[in-house]
Design an enzyme around this catalytic site. Sequence first.
Site, short mmCIF file in Angstrom:
data_model
loop_
_atom_site.label_atom_id
_atom_site.label_comp_id
_atom_site.label_asym_id
_atom_site.label_seq_id
_atom_site.Cartn_x
_atom_site.Cartn_y
_atom_site.Cartn_z
N HIS A 75 -7.57 -5.89 0.16
CA HIS A 75 -6.40 -5.07 0.44
C HIS A 75 -5.86 -5.38 1.83
O HIS A 75 -6.60 -5.45 2.81
CB HIS A 75 -6.79 -3.59 0.36
CG HIS A 75 -5.64 -2.66 0.48
ND1 HIS A 75 -4.69 -2.52 -0.52
CD2 HIS A 75 -5.27 -1.80 1.46
CE1 HIS A 75 -3.80 -1.62 -0.15
NE2 HIS A 75 -4.12 -1.17 1.05
N SER A 130 0.84 -1.19 0.00
CA SER A 130 0.00 0.00 0.00
C SER A 130 0.88 1.25 0.00
O SER A 130 1.69 1.41 -0.92
CB SER A 130 -0.97 -0.05 1.18
OG SER A 130 -2.02 0.87 1.02
N GLU A 153 -9.22 -5.70 -4.09
CA GLU A 153 -8.56 -4.68 -3.27
C GLU A 153 -9.55 -3.91 -2.40
O GLU A 153 -9.42 -3.85 -1.18
CB GLU A 153 -7.80 -3.70 -4.17
CG GLU A 153 -6.53 -4.26 -4.80
CD GLU A 153 -5.35 -4.26 -3.85
OE1 GLU A 153 -5.50 -3.87 -2.68
OE2 GLU A 153 -4.25 -4.66 -4.29
#
Length: 487
Positions: A394, A182, A310
């Site tokens: 995610h 990220s 995600e």
Amino acid sequence: MGTTTEPEVRIATGRVRGRAEGGVAVFRGIPFARPPRFGAPEPAEAWDGVRDCVAFGPPPPQQSTVASPVRGRSGESWLTVNVWTPSPGPAAGLPVMVWIYGGAYRAGESGEPVYDGAMLAREGNLVVVTLNYRVGMEGFAHVEGAPANRGLLDQVAALEWVRENVAAFGGDPGRVTVFGESAGAGSIIALMAMPRAAGLFGRAIAQSVPGTYFSAALAADLGAVLAGELGLPPAAEALAAVEPGLLVGAAETATAKMRRYEDRWGAVAYTVTPFSPVVDGDVLPRDPWSALADGAARDVELVVGHTRDEYRLFTQMGRVQGEELLGVFAPGREQDYRDAFPSAGPELLDELVQSDWLFRMPSLRLADAQAAGGGRVWAYELTWATPVLGGACHGLDVPLVFGNLDSGMGTFFLGRSAPPEAAAVSAAFRRSWTGFAAGEGPGWEPYTPEERLTRLFDVEPATVPYPEEASRRIWAAHTFGELPLLN
């Protein structure tokens, strides 16, 4: 080197004493630089005698919604590193993996239990380093009188520390791999485009690259709004006089009101953070896609990829916004999404377009850029779905990569008792990442724009052409780059 239970090594600033834990030597909270408020990092001060390095350093000031500061560790000595090594001592010459955490550029700290590097160090026979860098206003607010991207400059300082000191812990400074997820992945590809980071690492693993890089004009406008929450001008001198916790509070207030600025900030107003790297022309001269396509990092081997679902993490946490966001994140391509995913309702279309805009397509296009620039690149996608959140969302890859399935982040994604499949996928990640760091490659064929071979991490791994073909086609003509100020 010291005793078996209390290993000692000498580094440039003095001697440090760690602990033997789980078959490796661990050193925590070693200062690598000093962080002047709203200034570039400065060299760490030397010390006399032996410094006990058994506790993590204090986290940088940060918003509490992603990671919370740990009680009892306050102070402003935020810039510290932690080292896990199976063979402390300069003769070992082991590969080195340096982790850069995520957290939307507004949160995160290396002391999170999920980032414990013992398993990677032990299984991979390599040195693992984790680091703190400034986040939020301290690290990324773009204001007058302060260098841009101070959080990135902290990371450069940490990598310089690794170059100068990791041999003492058994690491080879010529075999450094950076890896992160990220905002950590976004930081890594920024480092790949930064001249002052050149030569500090030879391999990189970017997990779920966010596509947000701000133009200087957009970042300055965001900085003015952030400072305005305190009634102050967007200037380093004024903000440095404010207690760090008050800056965090001002950023939290501003984050909650970002939608008000859609006319100026566009899609950024719909994200969870007002912070990102700034293409300022100096610290970060160009956006990563154009820089890599022109060969800025052709000597750095790259693994880049994303999770399949995600944005599922955020929709599961309540960020369900409706189909009208197709026009925010993919203007002019709304019908393309409806045609490509005819069975998807408004909520799933919202999730898909945000997954694509924020993480999936930026990651894919980075692979294209690195290949175009003459570099070697491998692509992957995590497709194994956790039953807890109902997808390959995610952040799921983080506990899988470190193998810390029972950490706080691990149980958030996997439950109190991780399913057996999680252990298998985790083992595959660890083999690939440590093999790549050792110079053996990750275990599948490199990516090319023609074949687009992609490794799928699942209970039964496979290597296939890039699987998100519908999204790839929708975004084929889009250029990723710095995001502008609209008005």
